[in-house]
Design a protein around this motif. Structure first.
Motif: not given
Length: 284
Positions: A92-105, A150-160
């Motif tokens: 999501a545009h407002h997500s705290k995640y900046k790098h792919i490895n931040d997405l672990k777990k 899902g990404l906007t609401s925070g139900d999920a964190d990333y999407f390919l």
């Protein structure tokens, strides 16, 4: 006139089908080819093939190979797009995640289990040396609109998802793309139910001849980049970049590519075994 149902994603890769349908070429061959959009992607098309809702599908290579091994009564009859699919890794545009490895777990949004977005999440995880047992979690979101929610609401964190398809969402500030994950094999194949192949071999050959004649010269169609840009609401420069890296095919997928897909899926414990090339493909 014979009725034939074919499914595919409503994306720019499949514009050759739309153009040939619009021109009425199949009806000239006494074939009533009916196109069905599958916004949910490969998992939904695998189910449709199994249930006989469609006879053919333009489908992700890794997804249909997995499902044939799992009992889908279909065969690959040729490659449709030879080049790899470049999957964007989106947050999501407002997500705290900046790098792919931040997405672990964290939680990956997937259209459904067995879909391309599901399988490529494993490829992405392996590329970054994650633990496939503990570092992957999933949330089923059905389709691209579900991913937005899902990404906007925070139900999920990333999407390919294919990066050019989602580029308008990135441009509008809905998603941020923090990386890419190219598929290590030809991305789209044409799969056909075995009962259709056995009953309508000549019809299938006519359909493939028509679509292959179009894809051979697809890039040379006058103003094709502008047509794609307008139809799929993409920036013209993005379309030109996509055309530069995309190659359609008129040939059967080769045995080495099929083995490579199976080897990768087996190593990731996505398929239980590697099966012979002849059990996955049908020579045309």
């Amino acid at each position: 006139m014979i009725n034939v149902n074919i499914g595919g994603v409503p994306e720019h890769f499949n514009l050759p089908w739309y153009l040939t349908l619009k021109e009425g070429i199949y009806k000239q061959e006494n074939i009533n080819l009916r196109w069905h959009d599958y916004h949910e992607g490969t998992g939904a098309m695998c189910s449709a093939l199994r249930h006989g809702d469609i006879d053919m599908a333009v489908i992700l290579t890794e997804g249909i190979i997995k499902d044939i091994i799992a009992g889908n009564p279909s065969k690959i009859v040729q490659t449709f797009v030879q080049s790899p699919l470049v999957w964007g890794v989106h947050v999501a545009h407002h997500s705290k995640y900046k790098h792919i490895n931040d997405l672990k777990k964290s939680k990956a949004a997937i259209s459904r289990y067995g879909s391309g977005s599901h399988l490529m999440a494993y490829i992405n995880a392996e590329n970054h040396h994650w633990n496939l047992e503990t570092d992957l979690n999933f949330k089923v979101i059905n389709n691209l609109n579900g991913a937005i929610e899902g990404l906007t609401s925070g139900d999920a964190d990333y999407f390919l998802w294919e990066k050019f398809t989602t580029k308008p969402l990135v441009d509008r500030g809905v998603f941020r793309r923090i990386g890419n994950c190219p598929s290590p094999w030809p991305c789209f194949v044409i799969a056909v139910r075995e009962d259709f192949i056995s009953k309508h071999d000549l019809v299938l050959k006519r359909i493939l001849h028509i679509i292959n004649t179009n894809t051979v010269g697809f890039k040379n169609i006058p103003h094709i980049a502008e047509t794609i840009s307008e139809r799929y609401e993409q920036q013209l420069n993005d379309v030109k970049s996509w055309l530069d890296i995309t190659e359609w095919s008129q040939n059967q997928i080769d045995e080495a590519a099929v083995f490579n897909v199976q080897k990768k899926l087996h190593a990731l414990n996505i398929i239980p075994k590697i099966i012979p090339y002849s059990e996955l493909t049908h020579p045309m």
